[in-house]
Design a protein around this motif. Structure first.
Motif, PDB file in Angstrom:
ATOM      1  N   GLY A 195      68.159  12.500  48.743  1.00  0.00           N
ATOM      2  CA  GLY A 195      67.191  13.041  47.799  1.00  0.00           C
ATOM      3  C   GLY A 195      66.127  12.039  47.398  1.00  0.00           C
ATOM      4  N   PHE A 196      65.401  12.361  46.348  1.00  0.00           N
ATOM      5  CA  PHE A 196      64.317  11.525  45.857  1.00  0.00           C
ATOM      6  C   PHE A 196      64.841  10.112  45.599  1.00  0.00           C
ATOM      7  CE2 PHE A 196      61.297   9.830  42.838  1.00  0.00           C
ATOM      8  CZ  PHE A 196      60.084  10.354  43.260  1.00  0.00           C
ATOM      9  N   PRO A 197      64.192   9.085  46.139  1.00  0.00           N
ATOM     10  CA  PRO A 197      64.697   7.710  46.000  1.00  0.00           C
ATOM     11  C   PRO A 197      64.673   7.241  44.550  1.00  0.00           C
ATOM     12  CG  PRO A 197      62.516   7.719  47.028  1.00  0.00           C
ATOM     13  CD  PRO A 197      62.966   9.135  46.970  1.00  0.00           C
ATOM     14  N   ALA A 198      65.777   6.618  44.123  1.00  0.00           N
ATOM     15  CA  ALA A 198      65.886   6.171  42.739  1.00  0.00           C
ATOM     16  C   ALA A 198      64.845   5.112  42.407  1.00  0.00           C
ATOM     17  CB  ALA A 198      67.293   5.627  42.483  1.00  0.00           C
ATOM     18  N   TYR A 207      59.248   3.329  40.067  1.00  0.00           N
ATOM     19  CA  TYR A 207      57.854   3.022  40.355  1.00  0.00           C
ATOM     20  C   TYR A 207      56.921   4.037  39.700  1.00  0.00           C
ATOM     21  CZ  TYR A 207      53.843   1.419  43.089  1.00  0.00           C
ATOM     22  OH  TYR A 207      52.623   0.910  43.469  1.00  0.00           O
ATOM     23  N   LEU A 208      57.385   5.276  39.609  1.00  0.00           N
ATOM     24  CA  LEU A 208      56.567   6.329  39.015  1.00  0.00           C
ATOM     25  C   LEU A 208      56.851   6.540  37.539  1.00  0.00           C
ATOM     26  CD1 LEU A 208      56.291   6.933  42.126  1.00  0.00           C
ATOM     27  CD2 LEU A 208      56.127   9.325  41.491  1.00  0.00           C
ATOM     28  N   SER A 209      57.724   5.685  36.959  1.00  0.00           N
ATOM     29  CA  SER A 209      58.096   5.797  35.535  1.00  0.00           C
ATOM     30  C   SER A 209      58.695   7.157  35.219  1.00  0.00           C
ATOM     31  CB  SER A 209      56.866   5.538  34.631  1.00  0.00           C
ATOM     32  OG  SER A 209      56.334   4.254  34.878  1.00  0.00           O
ATOM     33  N   LEU A 210      59.598   7.610  36.090  1.00  0.00           N
ATOM     34  CA  LEU A 210      60.260   8.896  35.888  1.00  0.00           C
ATOM     35  C   LEU A 210      61.680   8.665  35.374  1.00  0.00           C
ATOM     36  CD1 LEU A 210      59.251  10.718  39.210  1.00  0.00           C
ATOM     37  CD2 LEU A 210      58.189  10.975  36.953  1.00  0.00           C
ATOM     38  N   SER A 211      62.103   9.444  34.437  1.00  0.00           N
ATOM     39  CA  SER A 211      63.468   9.372  33.927  1.00  0.00           C
ATOM     40  C   SER A 211      64.401  10.124  34.868  1.00  0.00           C
ATOM     41  CB  SER A 211      63.532   9.994  32.533  1.00  0.00           C
ATOM     42  OG  SER A 211      63.296  11.394  32.614  1.00  0.00           O
ATOM     43  N   PRO A 212      65.719   9.880  34.781  1.00  0.00           N
ATOM     44  CA  PRO A 212      66.654  10.663  35.612  1.00  0.00           C
ATOM     45  C   PRO A 212      66.486  12.169  35.435  1.00  0.00           C
ATOM     46  CG  PRO A 212      67.773   8.781  34.637  1.00  0.00           C
ATOM     47  CD  PRO A 212      66.409   8.820  34.027  1.00  0.00           C
ATOM     48  N   GLU A 264      65.569  14.923  38.373  1.00  0.00           N
ATOM     49  CA  GLU A 264      66.371  16.129  38.635  1.00  0.00           C
ATOM     50  C   GLU A 264      65.512  17.389  38.605  1.00  0.00           C
ATOM     51  OE1 GLU A 264      69.700  16.493  36.097  1.00  0.00           O
ATOM     52  OE2 GLU A 264      70.629  14.602  36.744  1.00  0.00           O
ATOM     53  N   GLY A 265      64.436  17.360  37.840  1.00  0.00           N
ATOM     54  CA  GLY A 265      63.583  18.539  37.732  1.00  0.00           C
ATOM     55  C   GLY A 265      62.500  18.628  38.786  1.00  0.00           C
ATOM     56  N   LEU A 266      62.442  17.646  39.692  1.00  0.00           N
ATOM     57  CA  LEU A 266      61.402  17.650  40.712  1.00  0.00           C
ATOM     58  C   LEU A 266      61.651  18.732  41.752  1.00  0.00           C
ATOM     59  CD1 LEU A 266      60.922  13.819  41.401  1.00  0.00           C
ATOM     60  CD2 LEU A 266      59.380  15.339  40.144  1.00  0.00           C
ATOM     61  N   SER A 267      60.574  19.284  42.240  1.00  0.00           N
ATOM     62  CA  SER A 267      60.662  20.260  43.327  1.00  0.00           C
ATOM     63  C   SER A 267      60.362  19.538  44.638  1.00  0.00           C
ATOM     64  CB  SER A 267      59.651  21.397  43.098  1.00  0.00           C
ATOM     65  OG  SER A 267      59.668  22.295  44.190  1.00  0.00           O
ATOM     66  N   PRO A 313      48.015  10.770  39.154  1.00  0.00           N
ATOM     67  CA  PRO A 313      48.763   9.518  39.082  1.00  0.00           C
ATOM     68  C   PRO A 313      50.072   9.681  38.310  1.00  0.00           C
ATOM     69  CG  PRO A 313      46.435   9.177  38.557  1.00  0.00           C
ATOM     70  CD  PRO A 313      46.648  10.651  38.591  1.00  0.00           C
ATOM     71  N   ARG A 314      51.040   8.878  38.711  1.00  0.00           N
ATOM     72  CA  ARG A 314      52.327   8.822  38.013  1.00  0.00           C
ATOM     73  C   ARG A 314      52.752   7.363  37.970  1.00  0.00           C
ATOM     74  NH1 ARG A 314      51.148  13.322  37.247  1.00  0.00           N
ATOM     75  NH2 ARG A 314      52.431  15.193  37.094  1.00  0.00           N
ATOM     76  N   GLY A 315      52.886   6.773  36.794  1.00  0.00           N
ATOM     77  CA  GLY A 315      53.294   5.381  36.674  1.00  0.00           C
ATOM     78  C   GLY A 315      52.363   4.468  37.430  1.00  0.00           C
ATOM     79  N   ARG A 316      52.928   3.636  38.330  1.00  0.00           N
ATOM     80  CA  ARG A 316      52.102   2.718  39.140  1.00  0.00           C
ATOM     81  C   ARG A 316      51.545   3.411  40.376  1.00  0.00           C
ATOM     82  NH1 ARG A 316      56.568  -1.646  39.966  1.00  0.00           N
ATOM     83  NH2 ARG A 316      55.028  -2.678  41.313  1.00  0.00           N
ATOM     84  N   CYS A 317      51.890   4.655  40.582  1.00  0.00           N
ATOM     85  CA  CYS A 317      51.382   5.417  41.721  1.00  0.00           C
ATOM     86  C   CYS A 317      50.048   6.030  41.322  1.00  0.00           C
ATOM     87  CB  CYS A 317      52.384   6.502  42.124  1.00  0.00           C
ATOM     88  SG  CYS A 317      51.886   7.466  43.568  1.00  0.00           S
ATOM     89  N   ALA A 318      48.984   5.198  41.420  1.00  0.00           N
ATOM     90  CA  ALA A 318      47.681   5.647  40.928  1.00  0.00           C
ATOM     91  C   ALA A 318      46.616   5.496  42.003  1.00  0.00           C
ATOM     92  CB  ALA A 318      47.289   4.845  39.698  1.00  0.00           C
TER      93      ALA A 318
END
Length: 484
Positions: free
Chosen positions: A429-432, A437-442, A446-449, A479-484
């Motif tokens: 699945g989505f790499p932890a 890097y994208l500043s996403l919480s667990p 889990e809610g990503l499509s 952009p998400r976190g450092r992914c800009a």
């Protein structure tokens, strides 16, 4: 051109270098000096980050290595026939004649640096001018920026020069201070980068050679010495067996041939012996439990020079020399044929078949999904380098190489964030680390499509889906976190 016409996939070692060329920096990876990346960056200012840039650099470096090797051999023998045979003999080293065409990067610069260092040293011994010592320093600096193992070649050359009366004055000349000053200037940006990054070179070394203190000293030494023997024979094959069969007396007897440079021949012989000794000392003193053939270039690159000196010494018949030349040409032709077959047929002629992975079709699928420009976050270097070639204006970050951060992208409309990862299993699945890097919480993860793309390789006679590569991806609107 043959490689370019059959597959536009960038090879396994080249791919990560294509990511690094997004910027010109004093360093990129503590395990590898930056010279190859700098040269590739220069080429890509003209060609872009496509496969063509890698091929131009690869075969440009290889051609220069062969030319200098020929010039060294010509000086050694004063005979253009033997000089040509010696240069051609490089193709009978498996790591050069075969493996180099698949995925060698920094080692190509290392080979040229080693050859150029020996050439400029011999030149300085003939004409000990300040200019030649400056040139000697430039190529030594280039070697240290090519690969850290270049130091082993320098050690072999230094020992050979000290033990050869003809060349001892060249090494002990006061002008060598000029050489050392030039080396210091050339390597200072990279050295400063290592110091600023507090790089633990001992840890880098131990990680590279894979040695471990978990086993006893004697078992580790036994394993290491066996590795020295096997990897040396592997590196020198099929050259050594062919020479033993065609010229059986060459490794048992040696004659001084009028008109040849016996001092240089002694230098080459000592360099090769020193290279073998350093491999043994690596086992006994540094704890190296196993070598790989692709590490042996700085230790044994002079081997064809030494072997052809022995062959020249027994004065073989022209017929045997012609047979040897035909063997070299024949094996080189077979290599070209097999490489072509791998690219045309693929499995079962190759296993991983990395040049055939359908990255171009992956890029097409991502375009259809809506990605055109922005930042691509990728799990591994192979996918990252090939997507950088497909999206040259995008910013590419590799999760498993966090020491390199690509430059910030200029603000522009339409930039999106794309995360891509290979899926070898359904549960990949989505790499932890991508979430960090994208500043996403667990909970965010889990809610990503997530979406998946499966791409069949195709084949000449097998079903088109006989092999399928799969990737997962998430495309964010902005952009998400450092992914800009």
């Amino acid at each position: 051109m043959l490689r370019l016409s059959l597959s536009d996939t960038i090879g396994v070692d080249d791919a990560i270098e294509g990511v690094f060329t997004q910027s010109l920096a004093p360093g990129y990876d503590p395990r590898q000096p930056p010279l190859y990346t700098w040269l590739l960056w220069l080429v890509q200012r003209v060609t872009g980050p496509s496969l063509l840039s890698f091929l131009i650099l690869k075969y440009g470096l290889l051609s220069a290595t062969f030319l200098l090797y020929y010039k060294i051999a010509e000086r050694l023998f004063d005979d253009t026939r033997y000089a040509a045979l010696t240069a051609w003999s490089l193709l009978l080293l498996y790591q050069i004649g075969w493996n180099l065409h698949e995925g060698v990067t920094q080692t190509q610069v290392l080979m040229l640096a080693c050859t150029a260092t020996l050439f400029t040293f011999l030149r300085a011994s003939d004409r000990p001018t300040a200019t030649n010592y400056i040139l000697f320093g430039l190529v030594i600096g280039a070697g240290l920026l090519a690969k850290l193992s270049f130091g082993a070649f320098l050690g072999c050359l230094a020992v050979g020069a000290l033990l050869t009366p003809r060349f001892r004055p060249t090494l002990l000349s006061p002008r060598l201070l000029i050489t050392l000053a030039v080396v210091a200037v050339v390597v200072s940006p990279y050295a400063r980068w290592l110091i600023d990054g507090a790089t633990d070179l001992d840890s880098v070394f131990r990680s590279a050679v894979g040695n471990s203190n978990n086993t006893g000293y004697l078992p580790r030494v036994g394993k290491g010495l066996l590795s020295v023997l096997l990897t040396t024979l592997g590196f020198l094959s099929p050259l050594l067996p062919i020479l033993l069969i065609l010229f059986p007396n060459s490794l048992r007897r040696h004659f001084t041939v009028p008109g040849t440079d016996t001092g240089a021949q002694r230098l080459i012989g000592i360099m090769m012996a020193t290279g073998l000794l350093l491999l043994v000392l690596g086992v006994l003193l540094a704890g190296v439990s196993g070598y790989k053939e692709r590490w042996l270039h700085p230790f044994l690159l002079v081997a064809p020079l030494y072997f052809l000196c022995r062959v020249r010494g027994v004065n073989p018949t022209p017929r045997r020399l012609r047979v040897y030349l035909m063997i070299v040409i024949g094996i080189s032709t077979i290599v070209v044929g097999l490489r072509t077959a791998h690219l045309v047929v693929g499995p079962p002629l190759c296993n991983k078949c990395r040049p055939l992975v359908p990255y171009a079709k992956l890029a097409d699928a991502l375009v259809q999904a809506g990605f055109t420009t922005g930042t691509i976050v990728v799990r591994n270097g192979n996918t990252a380098g090939n997507l950088r070639a497909a999206f040259p204006d995008a910013r590419v970050y590799v999760l498993n190489n966090p020491t390199y951060e690509p430059p910030a992208a200029p603000p522009q409309s339409g930039r999106r964030c794309l995360v891509v990862w290979p899926m070898k299993r359904d549960q990949d699945g989505f790499p932890a680390d991508g979430g960090k890097y994208l500043s996403l919480s667990p909970a965010d993860i889990e809610g990503l499509s997530t979406k998946r793309v499966d791409i069949a390789w195709g084949h000449l006679w097998r079903p088109a889906d006989h092999r399928v590569s799969s990737w997962g991806y998430v495309l964010f609107d902005g952009p998400r976190g450092r992914c800009a």
